[in-house]
Design a protein around this motif. Structure first.
Motif, PDB file in Angstrom:
ATOM      1  N   GLU A   7      64.389  82.502  57.288  1.00 38.62           N
ATOM      2  CA  GLU A   7      65.380  81.584  57.858  1.00 38.62           C
ATOM      3  C   GLU A   7      64.849  81.113  59.213  1.00 38.62           C
ATOM      4  N   PRO A   8      65.158  79.904  59.672  1.00 37.55           N
ATOM      5  CA  PRO A   8      65.978  78.902  58.994  1.00 37.55           C
ATOM      6  C   PRO A   8      65.228  78.184  57.875  1.00 37.55           C
ATOM      7  N   ARG A   9      66.004  77.544  57.025  1.00 42.55           N
ATOM      8  CA  ARG A   9      65.464  76.773  55.916  1.00 42.55           C
ATOM      9  C   ARG A   9      66.435  75.648  55.586  1.00 42.55           C
ATOM     10  N   GLY A  10      65.975  74.633  54.940  1.00 43.46           N
ATOM     11  CA  GLY A  10      66.928  73.595  54.527  1.00 43.46           C
ATOM     12  C   GLY A  10      66.311  72.217  54.426  1.00 43.46           C
ATOM     13  N   ASN A  48      60.909  75.307  55.505  1.00 42.05           N
ATOM     14  CA  ASN A  48      61.106  76.743  55.252  1.00 42.05           C
ATOM     15  C   ASN A  48      60.397  77.513  56.351  1.00 42.05           C
ATOM     16  N   THR A  49      60.706  78.775  56.448  1.00 42.33           N
ATOM     17  CA  THR A  49      60.123  79.595  57.519  1.00 42.33           C
ATOM     18  C   THR A  49      59.322  80.734  56.896  1.00 42.33           C
TER      19      THR A  49
END
Ligand code: NAD
Length: 365
Positions: free
Chosen positions: A145-148, A161-162
């Protein structure tokens, strides 16, 4: 917790067909070795969505927590493909892996001499191949996280993405890979991309540091792009490979193809108590479900890993592996590994399970 409780999660499509053959093998081994082993059943995946509204209900997690080992068939299929990503059958698998912290995924790739012609590679490159990939399974870029996906200031959509690993996460997978190397040929290759990614520079540093506790193991390092190439050109150079979640995902599928059929490949995912989730590497094969032709051997070989790693019953594990080897050398095949040679006999899923059981009875009497 009874020490030898096994939870069986058949799952979807061919899942119930292959796990019922594997359970027959568990029962035969139990009888042949006079073992205290109990089998219970639970639900996961599409079946769990249909009946309980969740791909991994709390009842399944509770049963899993009170079991020494879990045997899983496979989940998913077109019936559930239109669901949102977060509520699909595959989420059930991710949940159980995360809840029980099954961080170490072991994927052996061994060539059965009688199947060396099933691979698309030349048999002389593969003969004697015996490789183990150890993949970190509950962290890295798949979980970071974070991702999106968001819309940036220019109005364009961006996805991100992390990729992150903490030192303890790297150290624990390193330790298990070194320990497994000690039980084999004492050669460990760590795969990273430390020329580009800081996270894998840390990975390499910790591997080197941990190697001081295992001076007998020869540790080498390889960039992931080279490792992909070397797995195809000279796979026998490897004994144990250790790598992160995403690289392991890709490299273990390459190694699956070395052995010819995905229907032959078992896997184990262990946590720090040696409890484990055991499953074939293939999916739920909706295209052949209900036809009685699925190859049950990957699931049966997963049972061998279960006896070895979670129940510490090496003799039982070896007998299962030897039975599979002998059944193959006598020419018995399921359709996915059948080459139409006159020495071969093509069997159904149930007949293949029965053949392995017959062999176990012959080997242990
Ligand atoms: P798959 O592995 O199910 O099938 C790929 C091909 O291999 C198919 O032609 C299939 O018939 C064949 N095959 C697979 N297992 C076999 C066996 N035991 N015997 C003989 N042939 C076999 O992969 P897919 O088609 O990409 O996925 C089907 C479904 O399985 C999807 O819903 C996917 O999400 C799911 N899946 C689940 C898991 C899991 O449960 N761990 C893993 C991968 C895919």
């Amino acid at each position: 917790m009874t020490s030898n409780n096994i939870l069986v999660l058949p799952g979807d499509n061919i899942g119930p067909e292959i796990t019922s053959e594997a359970v027959k093998v568990i029962n035969q081994v139990k009888q042949s070795f006079n073992l205290d082993v109990n089998v219970a059943y639970g639900v996961i995946g599409g079946e769990a969505i249909d009946n309980f509204g969740h791909p991994c209900p709390i009842e399944t997690i509770n049963l899993a927590k009170s079991s020494k080992a879990i045997l899983l068939g496979a989940v998913g299929g077109p019936k559930w493909d239109s669901l949102e990503l977060v509520s699909r059958p595959e989420q059930g698998l991710l949940k159980i892996r995360k809840e029980l912290d099954f961080y170490a995924n072991l994927r052996p790739a061994c060539i059965f001499d009688d199947l060396s012609n099933s691979s698309s590679l030349k048999s002389e490159i593969l003969e004697g191949l015996d490789l183990l990939i150890v993949r970190e399974l509950v962290s890295g870029i798949y979980f970071g996280e974070p991702r999106g996906i968001f819309t940036n200031d220019a109005g364009d959509r961006e996805g991100f993405n992390t990729y992150r690993y903490s030192e303890p996460e790297i150290r624990r997978i390193a330790k298990i890979a070194f320990k497994l190397s000690m039980q084999r040929n004492k050669k460990l290759c760590s795969v990273d991309k430390s020329n580009v990614l800081e996270v894998t520079r840390l990975w390499r540093e910790i591997l080197i540091d941990e190697s001081e506790n295992f001076p007998e193991v020869a540790l080498t390092h390889m960039y992931v792009d080279n490792a992909a190439m070397q797995l195809i050109s000279n796979p026998r150079q490897f004994d144990v490979i250790v790598t992160g979640n995403m690289f392991g995902d890709i490299l273990s599928d390459i190694s699956a193809m070395l052995t010819g059929s995905i229907g032959m490949l078992p896997s184990a995912s262990l946590n720090s108590d040696n409890r484990g989730l055991y499953e074939p590497c293939h999916g739920s094969a909706p295209d052949i479900a209900g036809k009685g032709i699925a190859n049950p051997l990957a699931t049966i070989l997963s049972v061998a890993m279960l006896f070895r790693h979670s129940l510490a019953l090496e003799d039982a594990a070896k007998v299962i592996e030897l039975s599979v080897k002998e059944v193959l050398s006598e020419g018995y095949r399921t359709v996915d590994i059948f080459t139409n040679s006159i020495e071969e006999k093509c069997l159904s899923t149930i007949e293949m399970g029965d053949m392995v059981i017959k062999k176990i009875k012959e080997l242990v009497h």
